[in-house]
Structures are given as structure tokens and as C-alpha cells.
Enzyme design. Structure first.
Site: not given
Ligand code: NAP
Length: 239
Positions: A10, A12, A87, A152, A185
């Protein structure tokens, strides 16, 4: 009832938006992160500015040795967890021929095993209260071709199977388990490499993290919906 969500990843992006919307709805928030402590502390401060309690808690949620103390810390500082949003996720962009075993294992561990570990850890809290809400963040890639890679796709399809499996087994215990499946997103994940353009999206733009958070909030507020995956994709796909 006071709400005590534990939100993985959470610091970012989508997770941060979910934290803020749930806080506006009255929840105290545990902001989990992996390494970006400054961002996580900022999210926790923003939650506190809304008048709710919040802590930032570091844990690699793919590792049970980190998940167990994370949940103990949250319970000790905020109270038992009654909402869990899984998430945290990574999107390593790989083709068939450059995908390694290590990439595959890491993706399954962070995107799928983490949800299993966190759910197992908070279930005693939810069962004791006879109430719980679990929301797993999947992806349109669970059902579509996706732009990241087959590892993925597999992790997110697994997330939806996990969702249905838990939902069926917890339905009589006041605990709902649902998934949200966004596509494209505008977060770091999309900006940092996915060769995606809003022109692919019928609506003509990327989705926002706040739009994903709205769907999560709706699921948290609904007792009759369980075992479902709610997609949001700007008209790219219809389930
Ligand atoms: P993001 O901006 O890359 O943020 C990822 C978040 O996950 C960050 O808070 C990161 O922490 C945390 N994280 C990663 N690995 C971790 C671990 N091993 N333990 C704890 N925290 C961890 O990603 P997002 O786009 O917001 O995506 C959030 C979720 O939505 C993901 O599951 C992603 O697959 C899903 N999603 C995203 C999209 C899209 O278009 N963006 C589409 C479909 C699904 P740090 O900041 O400390 O690295």
C-alpha cells in the site's frame, strides 16, 4: 464496527488509493510495503490526517517468516484484522524465451502465495469476530492475453481460483472473499515498461487507482457478494 484493514503493498499505486478510500469510510489502516518506507509513511500520515489510526509495516508478504510478525504487529497496534486487501504484486515483463525459473517462482510467490499466507494469518481474527472481508487484487490478465507474460497470467488466474476456494469454505462464517480485476491502471507498474497505450482502451484513457479503490470499497460494504471477480477495464473486455 470499527474496521481494521491490513493492506498489502500500500505504499503507492492502487494500494495507496485503497488505503485512503477505506480510511475515508472509517477504517484504521495497516499500510504494508516491501522497501519504500518513506512512501508508506506518507500514506500512513495521509490516513491519520483523515482522523483514522494508521501504521506503516514492512514485510515481504511472499515470506511467511515476515507475514506472521506483520499480522502480530498490526493486531497489537490497531486491533484484530477484519478487512484484508491482498494487493502486493510485481509485473516482470518477460517473453516465453527469456522467462527464467526464478522469475516464475518469484511471480507466483509475490502475486499468489502472499495472498494465501496473509489470509491464513488473519482468518483467526475474522472467525473470532464472525465477520471478515477479503479482497484480492487480480488482473484482466487472469482471463486475457495480458502484456506482462504468461507467469503473470498464471499468478492472477491462480488468485481467482484461491478467491473462489476460500469463498466457498467461509461463506457460513460471515467472511466474504472476492477479487477485483483491473486492466491498465496508471501506476508505476504501467508507466515503468508495459508497452501500453490508452489508444487500446475503448474509453480512451488508463484507469485510475481511485476507480479500483471504489470497487474494493463496494465489496467491503456488501455481504451478499462472495467468490466473485469484478473486472474494470474501460471497455477492453467483457466477462
Ligand atoms: P505498483 O505501483 O508497482 O505498486 C506495487 C506495490 O506492491 C508497492 O506498494 C510495493 O511496495 C508492493 N510490493 C511489491 N512486492 C511486495 C512484497 N513482496 N511484499 C510487500 N509489498 C510488495 O503496482 P500497482 O499498479 O499499484 O499494482 C497493485 C496491484 O494491482 C498488483 O497486484 C498488480 O498486479 C495489480 N494490477 C495492476 C494493474 C495496473 O494496470 N497497474 C492492472 C491489473 C492488476 P514497495 O513500494 O515497497 O516496493
Amino acid at each position: 464496527m470499527p474496521l481494521y484493514p491490513d493492506l498489502t503493498g500500500a505504499s503507492r499505486g492502487i494500494g495507496a488509493a485503497i488505503a485512503l478510500l477505506l480510511a475515508e469510510a472509517g477504517a484504521d489502516i495497516a499500510v504494508n510495503y516491501r522497501e519504500r518506507s518513506a512512501e508508506a509513511e506518507q500514506v500512513a500520515a495521509a490516513v491519520q490526517a483523515l482522523g483514522r489510526r494508521a501504521i506503516a509495516v514492512a514485510a515481504d508478504v511472499s515470506d511467511n517468516a515476515a507475514v506472521t510478525p506483520m499480522v502480530s504487529t498490526v493486531a497489537a497496534q490497531l486491533g484484530p484484522v477484519d478487512i484484508l486487501v491482498n494487493n502486493a504484486g510485481i509485473a516482470l515483463i518477460r517473453g516465453i524465451d527469456d522467462l527464467t525459473e526464478a522469475d516464475f517462482d518469484q511471480t507466483i510467490a509475490v502475486n499468489l502465495k502472499s495472498a494465501f499466507l496473509c489470509i491464513q494469518a488473519v482468518l483467526p481474527h475474522m472467525r473470532a469476530q464472525g465477520w471478515g472481508r477479503i479482497v484480492n487484487i487480480s488482473s484482466g490478465a487472469a482471463r486475457g492475453a495480458g502484456g506482462v507474460g504468461l507467469h503473470y497470467n498464471a499468478s492472477k488466474a491462480g488468485m481467482e481460483g484461491l478467491t473462489r476456494g476460500y469463498a466457498a469454505r467461509l461463506v457460513k462464517q460471515g467472511i466474504t472473499v472476492n477479487a477485483v480485476a483491473p486492466s491498465l491502471i496508471e501506476t508505476d507498474m504501467v508507466k515503468s515498461g508495459l508497452a501500453s497505450s490508452p489508444s487500446r482502451i475503448p474509453l480512451g484513457r488508463f484507469g485510475t487507482s481511485e476507480e479500483v479503490a471504489q470497487v474494493v470499497l463496494m465489496l467491503v460494504g456488501n455481504a451478499y457478494t462472495t467468490g466473485q471477480t469484478l473486472p474494470l477495464s474501460g471497455g477492453m473486455s467483457f466477462n
